[in-house]
Enzyme design. Structure first.
Site, short mmCIF file in Angstrom:
data_model
loop_
_atom_site.label_atom_id
_atom_site.label_comp_id
_atom_site.label_asym_id
_atom_site.label_seq_id
_atom_site.Cartn_x
_atom_site.Cartn_y
_atom_site.Cartn_z
N ASP A 1 110.02 95.90 45.36
CA ASP A 1 109.47 94.63 44.87
C ASP A 1 110.35 94.09 43.75
O ASP A 1 110.62 92.88 43.69
CB ASP A 1 108.04 94.85 44.38
N HIS B 1 101.62 98.23 44.35
CA HIS B 1 102.54 97.80 45.42
C HIS B 1 101.68 97.21 46.54
O HIS B 1 101.41 97.85 47.55
CB HIS B 1 103.37 98.98 45.93
#
Ligand code: NAX
Length: 345
Positions: free
Chosen positions: A170, A198
């Site tokens: 990410d 996440h």
């Protein structure tokens, strides 16, 4: 199945679970080649997957042999966690139960609790325990933060800070969005932060990030000059990038996930540069941002060369960020409660 590739000085024992899967296939070469633990560090690879995948693993072992990599000393392929975690220094936990059609979130959590509980118990029993050299764990398999928490719960002999989860993909996605927007190479952008889970509630935050343009460090918001884009489209793009890859590729991210795992482990192993930080899912206990204890939450961390790390403190948090950081914490609390209820069931 044990394949000896050579003999020599003390090797690092690294287990990769889900090694027959698509991330495993992209990851193993880099680990075995020295891209993560250095060009002088021999490696013993332990590949753990489930019994029906052992024949696929056999092919992976053959390919690793055929790479003729000088650092790769031994490859063990197994479906037995007690063999896969034996004396390991590093565990990269990629294997997980994927969401199947009609499966509810709590069923997915329960299925994964069983996997990570078993692996936590195996690590507790057979992984390396030599003080400084105690096992370092990164969980990749989803839900990664909560799976890391479950692994840690069943592994009481290892310090909690040795359990992390991957949010580097990410972070890399955020960095890539900013560098493309500014037309600079990716290495010019640093200190992007992923807060929280996440999942699509994660908060990609570049208010403290820096871009180097023509040798000068500039805060990213000042260089981008578009607060609305940063607060809306940018955040959404990073949050939903995994889904966008699946839609296009009909498969989830693998090459970029493997690269992010290498980045995470390399920085954990060798330390972060200067005053810079990276994002890692780490235990939230005692964090300086008012996130509840008892979670694995992604924070900006600085890592020292001895592998120890600390959460970067003192970053100012405005109302916009507070709301987003709390929302992703709330989701993690719900996941934890569901997972721990499944542990007791
Ligand atoms: P694949 O389905 O290709 O591979 C998963 C492998 O895990 C399979 O070989 C399977 O047999 C194995 N496995 C299942 N149960 C196991 C167990 N109990 N012990 C050992 N192995 C087991 O999935 P892949 O694309 O490689 O993704 C793996 C995991 O990474 C998924 O949970 C996925 O959601 C997650 N991801 C996490 C990311 C992150 O940033 N944290 C990003 C990439 C990825 O989506």
């Amino acid at each position: 199945m044990v394949t000896k590739v050579g003999k020599g000085v003390e090797a690092l024992r690294v287990v990769v679970t889900g090694a027959a899967g698509q991330i495993g296939y992209s990851l193993l070469y880099s680990v075995a080649k020295g891209d993560v633990f250095g060009a002088n560090q021999p490696i013993e690879l332990l590949l753990l997957d489930i019994q029906p995948m052992l024949s696929v693993l056999e092919g992976v072992v053959m390919e690793l042999q055929d790479c003729a990599l000088p650092l790769l000393r031994e490859v063990v392929a197994t479906a037995d966690p007690m063999v896969g975690f034996k004396d390991v220094d590093v565990a990269i936990l990629v294997g997980a139960m994927p969401r199947k059609e009609g499966m509810e979130r709590k069923d997915l959590l329960a299925a994964n609790v069983r996997i990570f509980m078993t692996q936590g118990q195996a690590i507790d029993k057979v992984a390396k325990e030599n003080g400084q050299g105690q096992i370092s764990v990164v969980v990749v398999g989803n839900p990664a933060n909560t799976n890391a928490l479950v692994t840690r719960k069943y592994d009481p002999s290892i310090p909690p800070q040795n359990f992390t989860c991957l949010t580097r993909l990410d972070q890399n996605r955020a960095q890539a969005q900013i560098s493309s927007r500014l037309g600079v190479s990716h290495d010019k952008v640093r200190n992007c932060i992923i807060w929280g889970n996440h999942s699509s509630t994660q908060f990609p935050d570049v208010r403290h990030a820096i871009v180097n343009i023509d040798g000068k460090d500039i805060p990213v918001p000042e260089a981008v000059k578009d607060d609305s884009w940063l607060k809306n489209e940018f955040i959404k793009t990073v949050q939903q990038r995994g889904g966008a890859v699946i839609k296009a590729r009909k498969l989830s991210s693998a090459m970029s996930a493997a690269k992010a795992i290498c980045d995470h482990m390399r920085d954990w192993w060798f330390g972060t540069k200067g005053n810079d930080w990276v994002s890692m899912g780490v235990p939230s206990d005692g964090n300086p941002y008012g996130i509840p204890d008892g979670l694995v939450y992604s924070f900006p961390v600085r890592v020292k060369p001895d592998h120890s790390y600390e959460i970067v403190s003192g970053l100012p948090i405005d109302d916009f960020s507070r709301e987003k950081m709390d929302a992703t914490a709330k989701e993690l609390q719900e996941e934890r409660d569901m997972a721990f209820a499944a542990c007791e069931a």
